[in-house]
Design an enzyme around this catalytic site. Sequence first.
Site, PDB file in Angstrom:
ATOM      1  N   SER A 117      -0.188   1.302   5.281  1.00 40.27           N
ATOM      2  CA  SER A 117      -0.558  -0.105   5.297  1.00 40.27           C
ATOM      3  C   SER A 117      -1.393  -0.475   4.074  1.00 40.27           C
ATOM      4  CB  SER A 117      -1.340  -0.424   6.579  1.00 40.27           C
ATOM      5  OG  SER A 117      -0.532  -0.228   7.719  1.00 40.27           O
ATOM      6  N   GLU A 147       7.745  -1.768   7.353  1.00 39.05           N
ATOM      7  CA  GLU A 147       7.482  -2.912   6.462  1.00 39.05           C
ATOM      8  C   GLU A 147       6.279  -3.735   6.914  1.00 39.05           C
ATOM      9  OE1 GLU A 147      10.859  -5.022   4.896  1.00 39.05           O
ATOM     10  OE2 GLU A 147      12.131  -3.254   5.104  1.00 39.05           O
TER      11      GLU A 147
END
Length: 390
Positions: free
Chosen positions: A140, A370
């Site tokens: 992240s 994603e």
Amino acid sequence: MSDRAPRPVERQLPTEESEDLLALVHDIARREIVPVAAEEEEAGRFPRELFGLLSESGLLGLPYDSAYGGGDQPYEVYLQVLEELAAARLTVGLGVSVHSLACHALAGYGTKAQRAEHLPAMLGGGLLGGYCLSEPASGSDAASLRTKAVRDGDNWVITGTKAWITHGGIADFLTVLARTGGPGARGITAFLVPGDAPGLSASAPERKMGMNGSPTAQLHFDGVRVADDRRLGDEGQGFAIALSALDSGRLGIAACAVGVARAALDTAVAYAAGRSQFGRPVADFQGLRFLLADMATRIEAGRALCLAAARLRDAGRPFSQQAAMAKLFCTDTAMQVTVDAVQVLGGYGYTADFPAERYLREAKVLQIVEGTNQIQRMVIARHLMGPESR
């Protein structure tokens, strides 16, 4: 019970060409994907020949410029293609989405000469792409990536490890984000790297709870040399390029989530209509009917949110917040709908004889890839509070 062909969905498409395109995709899904999906996923086989067919059919370059072999399709149509493919088999839908993501940096930030040299083969030449941003220690927090690219004359030498790479070990080309400057986002640059470059190797594919047919692997860059004419955009522009790609990629994940949820709903409806208990079809019981109705409503809401964001993108308007919302809502919906589908099937939903359990296992990864859904909430809140918020 084998997978069912995805049920056609009533759509409002912008052109007759778009309608023909969706009909083609539905036919390919029905004939080429659905009949072998369960068997190939169980065996962990990636359908490379099918991706060749998709390339020949013009389905790997739909949202890109036809001058370079693309399909000139609006994102609103492209996302509905992804939904159709993911409803048939997530490995295929997600694979097309990742391939499109890998083409984004070159199509959007490459020079005219770079696009002319590389894009036609990437969009319609049977090639398969991969996208290399995440690393073992930076998921992240992508701005903290450690893979380095050091200039050596007219070349760059790339060293480091990328993680969680879809198509890792089989991709023909890779968009790679590497550090060329100091710490933080401003020191990152994007490169187009051949999949067979000397010094590039892949670890054994990860053992996953779902999507076994889609290889996910670490990639190791051991002094991989690429010419400066494979640098995409300016030095230090790579992180901005990556964020731009992820906004579009998140819509791709959202569309795939709608497809998986739709497949799970179709399975649940078919089972409920054919299963009898207490002398009547279980579909006659109000509690189950209400559950199916809620599932269908969530799917329609997710599709509408996803396509609304796509229309903003097609109009050239900001859509980052809406992309995060679509990714968050659609993937949470896929998780809930697949859980409910297993419940509708009861004990049979827990067996591999029916596809419901596979949809449940596959839906989970869509909440992670994603940008986790926690990251999506951060993105949405940041937009709400203004650019100065952290």
